[in-house]
Design a protein around this motif. Structure first.
Motif, PDB file in Angstrom:
ATOM      1  N   LYS A  94       0.837  -1.207   0.000  1.00  0.00           N
ATOM      2  CA  LYS A  94       0.000   0.000   0.000  1.00  0.00           C
ATOM      3  C   LYS A  94       0.869   1.252   0.000  1.00  0.00           C
ATOM      4  N   ASN A  95       1.957   1.247   0.745  1.00  0.00           N
ATOM      5  CA  ASN A  95       2.855   2.401   0.751  1.00  0.00           C
ATOM      6  C   ASN A  95       3.413   2.651  -0.646  1.00  0.00           C
ATOM      7  N   ALA A  96       3.819   1.589  -1.340  1.00  0.00           N
ATOM      8  CA  ALA A  96       4.333   1.746  -2.707  1.00  0.00           C
ATOM      9  C   ALA A  96       3.242   2.302  -3.621  1.00  0.00           C
ATOM     10  N   ILE A  97       2.034   1.803  -3.499  1.00  0.00           N
ATOM     11  CA  ILE A  97       0.919   2.305  -4.311  1.00  0.00           C
ATOM     12  C   ILE A  97       0.670   3.778  -4.019  1.00  0.00           C
ATOM     13  N   ASP A  98       0.826   4.190  -2.770  1.00  0.00           N
ATOM     14  CA  ASP A  98       0.596   5.589  -2.412  1.00  0.00           C
ATOM     15  C   ASP A  98       1.502   6.544  -3.181  1.00  0.00           C
ATOM     16  N   TYR A  99       2.665   6.076  -3.611  1.00  0.00           N
ATOM     17  CA  TYR A  99       3.581   6.922  -4.384  1.00  0.00           C
ATOM     18  C   TYR A  99       2.987   7.325  -5.735  1.00  0.00           C
ATOM     19  N   ILE A 100       1.988   6.617  -6.207  1.00  0.00           N
ATOM     20  CA  ILE A 100       1.332   6.967  -7.465  1.00  0.00           C
ATOM     21  C   ILE A 100       0.680   8.346  -7.367  1.00  0.00           C
ATOM     22  N   ALA A 133     -10.479  -7.871  -3.660  1.00  0.00           N
ATOM     23  CA  ALA A 133     -11.504  -6.816  -3.761  1.00  0.00           C
ATOM     24  C   ALA A 133     -10.913  -5.456  -3.389  1.00  0.00           C
ATOM     25  N   ALA A 134     -10.061  -5.420  -2.383  1.00  0.00           N
ATOM     26  CA  ALA A 134      -9.429  -4.152  -1.983  1.00  0.00           C
ATOM     27  C   ALA A 134      -8.526  -3.619  -3.096  1.00  0.00           C
ATOM     28  N   LEU A 135      -7.742  -4.494  -3.719  1.00  0.00           N
ATOM     29  CA  LEU A 135      -6.881  -4.056  -4.831  1.00  0.00           C
ATOM     30  C   LEU A 135      -7.709  -3.535  -6.001  1.00  0.00           C
ATOM     31  N   ARG A 136      -8.802  -4.203  -6.316  1.00  0.00           N
ATOM     32  CA  ARG A 136      -9.670  -3.722  -7.412  1.00  0.00           C
ATOM     33  C   ARG A 136     -10.196  -2.325  -7.092  1.00  0.00           C
ATOM     34  N   SER A 137     -10.596  -2.107  -5.862  1.00  0.00           N
ATOM     35  CA  SER A 137     -11.101  -0.806  -5.452  1.00  0.00           C
ATOM     36  C   SER A 137     -10.012   0.271  -5.568  1.00  0.00           C
ATOM     37  N   ILE A 138      -8.809  -0.056  -5.151  1.00  0.00           N
ATOM     38  CA  ILE A 138      -7.692   0.881  -5.256  1.00  0.00           C
ATOM     39  C   ILE A 138      -7.432   1.238  -6.715  1.00  0.00           C
ATOM     40  N   VAL A 139      -7.390   0.226  -7.579  1.00  0.00           N
ATOM     41  CA  VAL A 139      -7.129   0.463  -9.003  1.00  0.00           C
ATOM     42  C   VAL A 139      -8.223   1.332  -9.609  1.00  0.00           C
ATOM     43  N   HIS A 140      -9.474   1.072  -9.268  1.00  0.00           N
ATOM     44  CA  HIS A 140     -10.570   1.907  -9.776  1.00  0.00           C
ATOM     45  C   HIS A 140     -10.402   3.349  -9.327  1.00  0.00           C
ATOM     46  N   SER A 141     -10.038   3.567  -8.078  1.00  0.00           N
ATOM     47  CA  SER A 141      -9.888   4.933  -7.590  1.00  0.00           C
ATOM     48  C   SER A 141      -8.698   5.640  -8.227  1.00  0.00           C
ATOM     49  N   LEU A 142      -7.738   4.869  -8.745  1.00  0.00           N
ATOM     50  CA  LEU A 142      -6.596   5.452  -9.455  1.00  0.00           C
ATOM     51  C   LEU A 142      -6.838   5.496 -10.966  1.00  0.00           C
ATOM     52  N   ARG A 143      -8.071   5.273 -11.393  1.00  0.00           N
ATOM     53  CA  ARG A 143      -8.507   5.367 -12.780  1.00  0.00           C
ATOM     54  C   ARG A 143      -7.943   4.276 -13.688  1.00  0.00           C
ATOM     55  N   GLY A 144      -7.439   3.206 -13.088  1.00  0.00           N
ATOM     56  CA  GLY A 144      -6.919   2.099 -13.863  1.00  0.00           C
ATOM     57  C   GLY A 144      -8.020   1.131 -14.249  1.00  0.00           C
ATOM     58  N   TRP A 145      -7.660   0.170 -15.110  1.00  0.00           N
ATOM     59  CA  TRP A 145      -8.588  -0.843 -15.603  1.00  0.00           C
ATOM     60  C   TRP A 145      -8.123  -2.208 -15.112  1.00  0.00           C
ATOM     61  N   PRO A 146      -8.700  -2.714 -14.013  1.00  0.00           N
ATOM     62  CA  PRO A 146      -8.316  -4.054 -13.579  1.00  0.00           C
ATOM     63  C   PRO A 146      -8.708  -5.077 -14.643  1.00  0.00           C
ATOM     64  N   THR A 147      -7.815  -6.006 -14.905  1.00  0.00           N
ATOM     65  CA  THR A 147      -8.123  -7.046 -15.882  1.00  0.00           C
ATOM     66  C   THR A 147      -9.267  -7.915 -15.359  1.00  0.00           C
ATOM     67  N   PRO A 148     -10.011  -8.536 -16.280  1.00  0.00           N
ATOM     68  CA  PRO A 148     -11.078  -9.436 -15.820  1.00  0.00           C
ATOM     69  C   PRO A 148     -10.546 -10.543 -14.913  1.00  0.00           C
ATOM     70  N   MET A 149      -9.373 -11.092 -15.258  1.00  0.00           N
ATOM     71  CA  MET A 149      -8.774 -12.139 -14.419  1.00  0.00           C
ATOM     72  C   MET A 149      -7.986 -11.485 -13.301  1.00  0.00           C
ATOM     73  N   GLY A 150      -8.334 -11.822 -12.093  1.00  0.00           N
ATOM     74  CA  GLY A 150      -7.549 -11.479 -10.912  1.00  0.00           C
ATOM     75  C   GLY A 150      -7.150 -12.805 -10.290  1.00  0.00           C
ATOM     76  N   VAL A 151      -5.883 -12.972  -9.988  1.00  0.00           N
ATOM     77  CA  VAL A 151      -5.394 -14.263  -9.516  1.00  0.00           C
ATOM     78  C   VAL A 151      -5.366 -14.275  -7.992  1.00  0.00           C
ATOM     79  N   GLY A 152      -6.108 -15.194  -7.411  1.00  0.00           N
ATOM     80  CA  GLY A 152      -6.105 -15.407  -5.973  1.00  0.00           C
ATOM     81  C   GLY A 152      -5.478 -16.759  -5.669  1.00  0.00           C
ATOM     82  N   ILE A 153      -4.452 -16.747  -4.831  1.00  0.00           N
ATOM     83  CA  ILE A 153      -3.689 -17.967  -4.574  1.00  0.00           C
ATOM     84  C   ILE A 153      -3.659 -18.262  -3.079  1.00  0.00           C
ATOM     85  N   ASN A 154      -4.153 -19.433  -2.711  1.00  0.00           N
ATOM     86  CA  ASN A 154      -3.999 -19.909  -1.340  1.00  0.00           C
ATOM     87  C   ASN A 154      -2.629 -20.582  -1.288  1.00  0.00           C
ATOM     88  N   ALA A 155      -1.664 -19.898  -0.704  1.00  0.00           N
ATOM     89  CA  ALA A 155      -0.272 -20.361  -0.708  1.00  0.00           C
ATOM     90  C   ALA A 155       0.081 -21.190   0.523  1.00  0.00           C
TER      91      ALA A 155
END
Length: 188
Positions: A94-100, A133-155
């Protein structure tokens, strides 16, 4: 003969551990983008840890912060990867994203119109869903276009080892998110 410019895809994310499942997943996706013809750069753990807490004044940018902002400005697309910490994006990512925010007065404000691929790793499915969901919301607020595929991995099963993912389905998803970023970047 005119040379065609390769799309530049920035990979941003990871944890404090450069061999984390998050950073390995991001590297796999960036490799897929390279194979599709992109030039890529990974802004991962070491450089994210070198970023001071974002400040909205020029005194807050160190050399690493200036480098990140320059990479974002240059990018034709991004792939963001975060671990799911306590149900959301990690503070480091989130800190890195804030630099945008430094691009707020640019001709291309924030991530306006850029394709953004999203990757989330977590040790459980609940954090995967809420973090994606939080990342999608952040990208929308930064006017970006989240791809239809979002990868969720249970590691939690330890599916990454030395930069290789042992789950074929996850590899296919990481390749697909990179392809979707590339397709949109090439049409810009």
């Amino acid at each position: 003969m005119e040379q065609i410019k390769k799309p530049f895809i920035l990979g941003l994310g990871g944890t404090t551990n450069s061999v984390s499942s998050t950073e390995q997943a991001l590297a796999i996706a960036l490799h897929a983008a390279e194979e599709a013809g992109a030039e890529t750069a990974l802004f991962g753990s070491d450089r994210m840890m070198a970023l001071p807490h974002y400040r909205s004044d020029p005194a807050g940018l160190n050399e690493t912060g200036e480098e990140l902002v320059a990479l974002v400005r240059r990018a034709d697309g991004l792939i963001l990867a975060s671990p799911g910490y306590h149900g959301t994006v990690s503070g480091l990512v989130k800190n890195a994203i804030d630099y945008i925010e430094e691009t707020a007065r640019d001709e291309r404000i924030y991530l306006d119109g850029l394709p953004i691929g999203l990757i989330v790793t977590a040790y459980g499915w609940q954090a995967v869903g809420s973090t994606l969901a939080a990342l999608r919301s952040i990208v929308h607020s930064l006017r970006g276009w989240p791809t239809p595929m979002g990868v969720g991995i249970n590691a939690s099963g330890g599916i990454f080892n030395d930069g290789v993912c042992t789950e074929q389905g996850v590899n296919e998803q990481l390749q697909l998110v990179a392809q979707q970023v590339m397709q949109r970047a090439e049409t810009r």
